[in-house]
Scaffold this motif. Structure first.
Motif, short mmCIF file in Angstrom:
data_model
loop_
_atom_site.label_atom_id
_atom_site.label_comp_id
_atom_site.label_asym_id
_atom_site.label_seq_id
_atom_site.Cartn_x
_atom_site.Cartn_y
_atom_site.Cartn_z
N THR A 81 0.83 -1.21 0.00
CA THR A 81 0.00 0.00 0.00
C THR A 81 0.87 1.25 0.00
O THR A 81 2.07 1.20 0.25
N ALA A 82 0.23 2.38 -0.25
CA ALA A 82 0.95 3.66 -0.19
C ALA A 82 1.51 3.87 1.21
O ALA A 82 2.63 4.34 1.38
N SER A 83 0.74 3.48 2.20
CA SER A 83 1.20 3.58 3.59
C SER A 83 2.44 2.71 3.80
O SER A 83 3.41 3.13 4.46
N GLY A 84 2.44 1.51 3.26
CA GLY A 84 3.60 0.61 3.37
C GLY A 84 4.83 1.18 2.70
O GLY A 84 5.94 1.11 3.24
N ARG A 85 4.64 1.79 1.53
CA ARG A 85 5.77 2.41 0.83
C ARG A 85 6.33 3.58 1.64
O ARG A 85 7.55 3.75 1.73
N ARG A 86 5.46 4.37 2.25
CA ARG A 86 5.92 5.49 3.08
C ARG A 86 6.68 4.99 4.31
O ARG A 86 7.70 5.56 4.69
N LEU A 87 6.20 3.92 4.93
CA LEU A 87 6.88 3.35 6.10
C LEU A 87 8.30 2.91 5.76
O LEU A 87 9.24 3.18 6.49
N VAL A 88 8.45 2.21 4.64
CA VAL A 88 9.78 1.74 4.24
C VAL A 88 10.68 2.91 3.89
O VAL A 88 11.85 2.94 4.28
N ALA A 89 10.14 3.90 3.20
CA ALA A 89 10.95 5.08 2.86
C ALA A 89 11.42 5.79 4.12
O ALA A 89 12.59 6.19 4.22
N LEU A 90 10.54 5.92 5.10
CA LEU A 90 10.91 6.56 6.36
C LEU A 90 11.94 5.73 7.11
O LEU A 90 12.92 6.27 7.64
N PHE A 91 11.77 4.41 7.12
CA PHE A 91 12.73 3.54 7.79
C PHE A 91 14.11 3.65 7.13
O PHE A 91 15.12 3.77 7.81
N ARG A 92 14.16 3.62 5.80
CA ARG A 92 15.44 3.74 5.09
C ARG A 92 16.08 5.10 5.36
O ARG A 92 17.30 5.20 5.51
N LYS A 93 15.26 6.16 5.45
CA LYS A 93 15.79 7.49 5.78
C LYS A 93 16.39 7.47 7.19
O LYS A 93 17.46 8.04 7.42
N MET A 94 15.71 6.83 8.13
CA MET A 94 16.22 6.73 9.49
C MET A 94 17.56 5.99 9.52
O MET A 94 18.48 6.39 10.24
N GLU A 95 17.67 4.92 8.74
CA GLU A 95 18.95 4.19 8.66
C GLU A 95 20.05 5.10 8.14
O GLU A 95 21.16 5.12 8.69
N ASN A 96 19.76 5.83 7.08
CA ASN A 96 20.76 6.73 6.50
C ASN A 96 21.13 7.86 7.46
O ASN A 96 22.30 8.21 7.60
N ASP A 97 20.13 8.42 8.13
CA ASP A 97 20.38 9.49 9.10
C ASP A 97 21.25 8.98 10.25
O ASP A 97 22.16 9.68 10.70
N ALA A 98 20.96 7.77 10.73
CA ALA A 98 21.75 7.19 11.82
C ALA A 98 23.19 6.96 11.36
O ALA A 98 24.15 7.21 12.10
N SER A 99 23.35 6.50 10.13
CA SER A 99 24.69 6.27 9.58
C SER A 99 25.47 7.59 9.50
O SER A 99 26.65 7.64 9.85
N LYS A 100 24.81 8.64 9.04
CA LYS A 100 25.46 9.95 8.96
C LYS A 100 25.87 10.44 10.34
O LYS A 100 26.95 11.01 10.51
N ALA A 101 25.00 10.21 11.32
CA ALA A 101 25.27 10.69 12.68
C ALA A 101 26.49 10.03 13.31
O ALA A 101 27.17 10.64 14.13
N ILE A 102 26.79 8.80 12.93
CA ILE A 102 27.92 8.10 13.55
C ILE A 102 29.14 8.00 12.63
O ILE A 102 30.14 7.40 13.00
N ALA A 103 29.09 8.61 11.46
CA ALA A 103 30.17 8.48 10.48
C ALA A 103 31.52 8.91 11.04
O ALA A 103 32.52 8.20 10.89
N ALA A 104 31.60 10.06 11.69
CA ALA A 104 32.88 10.54 12.23
C ALA A 104 33.37 9.61 13.33
O ALA A 104 34.57 9.29 13.40
N ASP A 105 32.47 9.16 14.18
CA ASP A 105 32.86 8.23 15.25
C ASP A 105 33.36 6.91 14.66
O ASP A 105 34.31 6.31 15.17
N LEU A 106 32.73 6.45 13.59
CA LEU A 106 33.18 5.21 12.95
C LEU A 106 34.59 5.34 12.40
O LEU A 106 35.39 4.42 12.50
N ARG A 107 34.89 6.51 11.82
CA ARG A 107 36.24 6.73 11.29
C ARG A 107 37.26 6.70 12.43
O ARG A 107 38.32 6.09 12.32
N ARG A 108 36.94 7.34 13.54
CA ARG A 108 37.85 7.33 14.70
C ARG A 108 37.98 5.91 15.26
O ARG A 108 39.07 5.50 15.64
N PHE A 109 36.90 5.19 15.30
CA PHE A 109 36.92 3.82 15.79
C PHE A 109 37.76 2.94 14.88
O PHE A 109 38.61 2.17 15.35
#
Length: 126
Positions: A81-109
């Motif tokens: 459904t359209a709702s299902g597509r929106r949920l997945v898009a939001l989830f993928r955005k959250m994954e990408n945002d979380a990755s961006k948030a820890i990118a500098a820490d990952l490089r230091r690690f």
């Protein structure tokens, strides 16, 4: 930036996973194939397990995520459904945002890890 592969994001609702990488992938594959069984095969998952996940998804959200049809000329199928597509898009955005948030820490690690050394092949010469 793409998602850091070592990051696993799960969204919990009342202690049960409402969305995670496996459910998101299942929804994406159902959207592509129009079939729960085809999506399950592509993920090397049993049809029964895929069906259980679809039922859990539909029960977790206010609006259906996947709508199924049985029988018919083409043997039924499934539609995200359209709702299902929106949920997945939001989830993928959250994954990408979380990755961006820890990118500098990952490089230091990563700088603290041993660097992979080239393996020297040992040859046996009689």
């Amino acid at each position: 930036m793409t998602r850091y592969r070592g990051l696993t994001l799960r969204v919990l609702a009342k202690g049960a996973p409402a969305m995670g990488p496996g459910k998101a992938e299942l929804i994406e594959r159902i959207a592509r194939t129009g079939s729960i069984s085809a999506a399950a095969r592509a993920m090397r998952m049993s049809y029964r397990r895929a069906w259980q996940l679809v039922e859990a998804l539909n029960a977790s959200y206010r609006e259906p995520v996947v709508i199924t049809a049985v029988g018919g000329e083409r043997g039924g199928g499934a539609k995200v459904t359209a709702s299902g597509r929106r949920l997945v898009a939001l989830f993928r955005k959250m994954e990408n945002d979380a990755s961006k948030a820890i990118a500098a820490d990952l490089r230091r690690f990563a700088a603290q890890l041993h660097q992979a050394k080239k393996r020297r092949s040992i040859r046996y010469i009689p």
